[in-house]
Design an enzyme around this catalytic site. Structure first.
Site, PDB file in Angstrom:
ATOM      1  N   VAL A  27     -73.716  86.627 -10.578  1.00  0.00           N
ATOM      2  CA  VAL A  27     -73.074  86.712 -11.892  1.00  0.00           C
ATOM      3  C   VAL A  27     -73.970  86.227 -13.016  1.00  0.00           C
ATOM      4  O   VAL A  27     -73.702  86.480 -14.178  1.00  0.00           O
ATOM      5  CB  VAL A  27     -71.733  85.931 -11.950  1.00  0.00           C
ATOM      6  CG1 VAL A  27     -70.682  86.602 -11.113  1.00  0.00           C
ATOM      7  CG2 VAL A  27     -71.908  84.474 -11.553  1.00  0.00           C
ATOM      8  N   SER A  29     -77.871  83.847 -14.117  1.00  0.00           N
ATOM      9  CA  SER A  29     -78.863  82.853 -13.738  1.00  0.00           C
ATOM     10  C   SER A  29     -79.231  82.045 -14.962  1.00  0.00           C
ATOM     11  O   SER A  29     -79.142  82.525 -16.094  1.00  0.00           O
ATOM     12  CB  SER A  29     -80.101  83.527 -13.138  1.00  0.00           C
ATOM     13  OG  SER A  29     -80.597  84.458 -14.051  1.00  0.00           O
ATOM     14  N   GLY A  30     -79.605  80.805 -14.749  1.00  0.00           N
ATOM     15  CA  GLY A  30     -80.017  79.936 -15.852  1.00  0.00           C
ATOM     16  C   GLY A  30     -81.449  79.513 -15.611  1.00  0.00           C
ATOM     17  O   GLY A  30     -82.141  80.066 -14.749  1.00  0.00           O
ATOM     18  N   ALA A  31     -81.879  78.523 -16.381  1.00  0.00           N
ATOM     19  CA  ALA A  31     -83.258  78.073 -16.278  1.00  0.00           C
ATOM     20  C   ALA A  31     -83.580  77.596 -14.862  1.00  0.00           C
ATOM     21  O   ALA A  31     -84.691  77.768 -14.380  1.00  0.00           O
ATOM     22  CB  ALA A  31     -83.498  76.955 -17.283  1.00  0.00           C
ATOM     23  N   TYR A  32     -82.600  77.009 -14.198  1.00  0.00           N
ATOM     24  CA  TYR A  32     -82.851  76.406 -12.895  1.00  0.00           C
ATOM     25  C   TYR A  32     -81.929  76.910 -11.803  1.00  0.00           C
ATOM     26  O   TYR A  32     -81.824  76.282 -10.763  1.00  0.00           O
ATOM     27  CB  TYR A  32     -82.683  74.882 -12.982  1.00  0.00           C
ATOM     28  CG  TYR A  32     -83.678  74.217 -13.874  1.00  0.00           C
ATOM     29  CD1 TYR A  32     -85.028  74.233 -13.556  1.00  0.00           C
ATOM     30  CD2 TYR A  32     -83.270  73.565 -15.032  1.00  0.00           C
ATOM     31  CE1 TYR A  32     -85.959  73.611 -14.374  1.00  0.00           C
ATOM     32  CE2 TYR A  32     -84.183  72.941 -15.855  1.00  0.00           C
ATOM     33  CZ  TYR A  32     -85.527  72.971 -15.526  1.00  0.00           C
ATOM     34  OH  TYR A  32     -86.437  72.354 -16.342  1.00  0.00           O
ATOM     35  N   ASP A  34     -79.326  80.191  -9.855  1.00  0.00           N
ATOM     36  CA  ASP A  34     -78.721  81.514  -9.724  1.00  0.00           C
ATOM     37  C   ASP A  34     -77.271  81.272  -9.342  1.00  0.00           C
ATOM     38  O   ASP A  34     -76.988  80.399  -8.523  1.00  0.00           O
ATOM     39  CB  ASP A  34     -79.426  82.319  -8.617  1.00  0.00           C
ATOM     40  CG  ASP A  34     -80.820  82.736  -9.064  1.00  0.00           C
ATOM     41  OD1 ASP A  34     -80.921  83.561  -9.973  1.00  0.00           O
ATOM     42  OD2 ASP A  34     -81.803  82.201  -8.503  1.00  0.00           O
ATOM     43  N   VAL A  35     -76.397  82.052  -9.944  1.00  0.00           N
ATOM     44  CA  VAL A  35     -74.976  81.850  -9.673  1.00  0.00           C
ATOM     45  C   VAL A  35     -74.385  83.135  -9.090  1.00  0.00           C
ATOM     46  O   VAL A  35     -74.635  84.236  -9.595  1.00  0.00           O
ATOM     47  CB  VAL A  35     -74.215  81.423 -10.955  1.00  0.00           C
ATOM     48  CG1 VAL A  35     -72.731  81.228 -10.673  1.00  0.00           C
ATOM     49  CG2 VAL A  35     -74.814  80.134 -11.521  1.00  0.00           C
ATOM     50  N   LYS A  50     -73.455  78.124  -6.904  1.00  0.00           N
ATOM     51  CA  LYS A  50     -74.569  77.884  -7.830  1.00  0.00           C
ATOM     52  C   LYS A  50     -75.743  77.302  -7.052  1.00  0.00           C
ATOM     53  O   LYS A  50     -75.685  76.174  -6.563  1.00  0.00           O
ATOM     54  CB  LYS A  50     -74.127  76.929  -8.942  1.00  0.00           C
ATOM     55  CG  LYS A  50     -75.220  76.647  -9.952  1.00  0.00           C
ATOM     56  CD  LYS A  50     -74.667  75.928 -11.177  1.00  0.00           C
ATOM     57  CE  LYS A  50     -75.784  75.617 -12.170  1.00  0.00           C
ATOM     58  NZ  LYS A  50     -75.289  75.032 -13.411  1.00  0.00           N
ATOM     59  N   ASP A 141     -76.012  69.373 -23.110  1.00  0.00           N
ATOM     60  CA  ASP A 141     -76.244  70.811 -23.287  1.00  0.00           C
ATOM     61  C   ASP A 141     -74.934  71.525 -23.622  1.00  0.00           C
ATOM     62  O   ASP A 141     -74.619  72.566 -23.058  1.00  0.00           O
ATOM     63  CB  ASP A 141     -76.891  71.393 -22.027  1.00  0.00           C
ATOM     64  CG  ASP A 141     -77.495  72.787 -22.288  1.00  0.00           C
ATOM     65  OD1 ASP A 141     -77.654  73.160 -23.463  1.00  0.00           O
ATOM     66  OD2 ASP A 141     -77.790  73.493 -21.306  1.00  0.00           O
TER      67      ASP A 141
HETATM   68  N1  ATP Z   1     -68.256  78.219 -12.192  1.00  0.00           N
HETATM   69  C1  ATP Z   1     -68.731  79.370 -12.672  1.00  0.00           C
HETATM   70  N2  ATP Z   1     -67.984  80.487 -12.655  1.00  0.00           N
HETATM   71  C2  ATP Z   1     -68.470  81.647 -13.147  1.00  0.00           C
HETATM   72  N3  ATP Z   1     -69.691  81.790 -13.687  1.00  0.00           N
HETATM   73  C3  ATP Z   1     -70.486  80.699 -13.744  1.00  0.00           C
HETATM   74  C4  ATP Z   1     -70.054  79.446 -13.228  1.00  0.00           C
HETATM   75  N4  ATP Z   1     -71.049  78.556 -13.419  1.00  0.00           N
HETATM   76  C5  ATP Z   1     -72.048  79.217 -14.024  1.00  0.00           C
HETATM   77  N5  ATP Z   1     -71.726  80.500 -14.216  1.00  0.00           N
HETATM   78  C6  ATP Z   1     -72.556  81.514 -14.867  1.00  0.00           C
HETATM   79  O1  ATP Z   1     -73.848  81.554 -14.273  1.00  0.00           O
HETATM   80  C7  ATP Z   1     -74.875  81.612 -15.267  1.00  0.00           C
HETATM   81  C8  ATP Z   1     -75.859  80.446 -15.119  1.00  0.00           C
HETATM   82  O2  ATP Z   1     -75.146  79.229 -15.014  1.00  0.00           O
HETATM   83  P1  ATP Z   1     -75.614  77.861 -15.654  1.00  0.00           P
HETATM   84  O3  ATP Z   1     -75.705  78.041 -17.135  1.00  0.00           O
HETATM   85  O4  ATP Z   1     -74.706  76.792 -15.210  1.00  0.00           O
HETATM   86  O5  ATP Z   1     -77.039  77.656 -15.053  1.00  0.00           O
HETATM   87  P2  ATP Z   1     -78.205  76.821 -15.654  1.00  0.00           P
HETATM   88  O6  ATP Z   1     -79.458  77.132 -14.912  1.00  0.00           O
HETATM   89  O7  ATP Z   1     -77.841  75.392 -15.622  1.00  0.00           O
HETATM   90  O8  ATP Z   1     -78.230  77.359 -17.150  1.00  0.00           O
HETATM   91  P3  ATP Z   1     -79.040  76.956 -18.441  1.00  0.00           P
HETATM   92  O9  ATP Z   1     -80.300  77.753 -18.416  1.00  0.00           O
HETATM   93  O10 ATP Z   1     -78.130  77.374 -19.582  1.00  0.00           O
HETATM   94  O11 ATP Z   1     -79.246  75.476 -18.430  1.00  0.00           O
HETATM   95  C9  ATP Z   1     -74.149  81.652 -16.597  1.00  0.00           C
HETATM   96  O12 ATP Z   1     -74.008  82.995 -16.989  1.00  0.00           O
HETATM   97  C10 ATP Z   1     -72.803  81.086 -16.301  1.00  0.00           C
HETATM   98  O13 ATP Z   1     -71.784  81.556 -17.146  1.00  0.00           O
END
Ligand code: ATP
Length: 475
Positions: A27, A29-32, A34-35, A50, A141
């Site tokens: 669904v 991915s973020g900097a660190y 994959d979700v 996650k 954040d």
């Molecule tokens: N519990 C969840 N349910 C549905 N989607 C989620 C959930 N947690 C995260 N996501 C989705 O997954 C993607 C990445 O999640 P997240 O932002 O937590 O990762 P991150 O690596 O910490 O991000 P960032 O780069 O913003 O710090 C986002 O599109 C977020 O909306």
């Protein structure tokens, strides 16, 4: 019918996970991380898996979510998988959309977000942040994309990968005094459950429902683990200090290098003279946190001994965006970010924030005098005095003057007509557009707040780079 998945995702190589979950789709991915959206085989519950590729980020997220597990406005951590030499995989409740989608959706409608809805969204955000702050957790954040929303309108704080628990030793920066463990627990709202490997939240005792023996055992285990955690956190702080690590975002004044300048679209607009003697800061936190648009000025000026108030600034920016449907300070670089803030609030001086001149980068970045700041009122046209007042109480230079979550939760604004709508009456968008408008990369799509031309207001400036890095000087 679910699409078959490519089997190359590393999560498929984790037998302990695929034994319990069917992975349905990725669904985001973020900097660190994959979700993935996944189905729990035992009861068909849809969850988010996650996979966190960074140790520190995983550690922080698990620790914070365990402490906040009874808060209705924080995403639920069901369980996690974490073995040595493998990425942590957090099993979270799945939330389909987020506040940035709510805002995006409202732009398409006449009238935007109704006041009763604005109030309910704000109250939910405040409840979530209040729970964090009561536990001395600074999220670091907060932005609309990290405020997830369930199908039935419940908003939940997510993405605690940059969160920190401000224990006294960390809070003071250079104070290495040992704080008795009991003292630390004293100012926490409740004793969090022990941090154990591969727990299933449902098998963990619930706060308030434990029998006494369990409570004592949990407390002892917690105390033991807290000592361990503090040692680990201390090691992380040391690492932060040594490298002033960028733990979540790539562009940061306090950690700037020549290559940051090269990436900066405004690089021809300013000069920076690196401080002699390098970085001698001794604090425990890094200034390079949070997505730029929501980053507090003390962070932009390189502070490393900030507090919970950085979240309050972000809250102000989020509330403003909810009210106007446009980001308040959409900076394209860290300098531009500061410039935009100063253009609205006026120059940062000791008059508005005594001791601001002690900020690490205060003397290296100076702006020409802004004679007529734009003002927050002008940024919030057609909004009520109460709404403007709430934003002003958060978006102010002096962190000590920012309203706390508790103060805002008791604000008369939420008890006056139109009253906050029930959660069930909130408009929840059906889809979540993957394009993240909050990211500074989204700047090109943004056309409401001016751009480089804002720098015209700052008067003349020169361009220089030095061999040791860069510093910025508007003149
Ligand atoms: N519990 C969840 N349910 C549905 N989607 C989620 C959930 N947690 C995260 N996501 C989705 O997954 C993607 C990445 O999640 P997240 O932002 O937590 O990762 P991150 O690596 O910490 O991000 P960032 O780069 O913003 O710090 C986002 O599109 C977020 O909306």
């Amino acid at each position: 019918m679910e699409q078959p998945l490519p089997k190359s995702w590393s999560i498929h190589t984790r037998p302990e996970i695929i034994a319990k979950y069917q992975i349905l789709e990725r669904v985001g991915s973020g900097a660190y991380s994959d979700v993935y959206r996944a189905r729990r085989l035992s009861d068909d519950l849809i969850v988010a898996l996650k996979e966190v590729h960074d140790y520190q980020s995983a550690f922080r997220e698990i620790e914070a979510l365990q402490m906040l597990r009874n808060c209705p406005n924080v995403v639920v951590l069901h369980e996690y998988f974490w073995r040595e030499d493998e990425d942590a995989v957090l099993v979270l409740e799945f939330l389909r959309t987020d506040l940035s989608a709510v805002i995006r959706d409202a732009k398409k409608k006449e009238g935007g977000v109704r006041v009763g809805e604005v109030k309910r969204w704000m109250l939910q955000i405040l409840c979530g942040v209040d729970a964090c702050h009561r536990n001395m957790i600074v999220h670091r954040d907060l932005k609309p994309g990290n405020l997830l929303v369930s199908d039935d309108g419940v908003l939940k704080l997510a993405d605690f990968g940059q969160a920190r628990i401000l224990m006294e030793s960390g809070f003071d920066g250079d104070n290495n005094q040992q704080v008795p463990v009991e003292q630390n627990i004293g100012y926490q709202e409740y004793v969090p459950p022990p941090l154990v490997t591969v727990p299933d939240a449902q098998s963990l005792p619930n706060q308030g429902c434990n029998n006494q023996a369990e409570e004592v055992a949990n407390r002892e285990e917690y105390l033991r683990q807290l000592v361990e955690l503090k040692a680990k956190r201390h090691a992380m702080d040391e690492a932060d200090k040594e490298t002033n690590t960028n733990d979540g975002y790539s562009s940061c004044l306090a950690t700037g290098t020549i290559s940051d300048i090269d990436d900066d679209p405004l690089k021809s607009s300013y000069s920076y003279e690196a401080e002699e003697g390098g970085d001698d800061r001794t604090g425990a936190l890094t200034s390079c946190v949070g997505t730029r648009w929501f980053r507090a000025p003390e962070l932009l000026y390189g502070s490393i001994d900030y507090g919970l108030e950085v979240d309050l600034w972000s809250l102000g920016c989020i509330f403003s965006e909810l009210l106007t449907l446009e980001p308040l300070f959409p900076g394209v670089s860290d300098i531009d970010q500061l410039g935009r803030i100063i253009n609205v609030l006026g120059n940062l001086t000791e008059e508005v924030w005594p001791s601001c001149s002690k900020l690490p980068d205060y003397r290296t970045i100076s702006f020409a005098k802004i004679e007529n700041p734009v003002s927050l009122e002008a940024c919030l046209p057609n909004r009520s005095p109460d709404e403007i007042s709430i934003v002003k109480r958060l978006v102010c230079y002096n962190p000590a003057n920012r309203a706390t979550t508790m103060e805002l939760l008791n604000d008369k604004y939420f008890n006056e007509e139109p009253l906050p709508l029930p959660v069930s009456e909130l408009h929840v968008p059906l889809t979540k557009n993957d394009h993240d408008e909050d990211s500074p990369g989204g700047w090109n799509d943004y056309d409401g707040m001016g751009s480089d031309s804002d720098f015209d207001d700052f008067g003349p400036f020169n361009v220089k780079t030095t061999s040791s890095g860069f510093s910025i000087q508007f003149s």
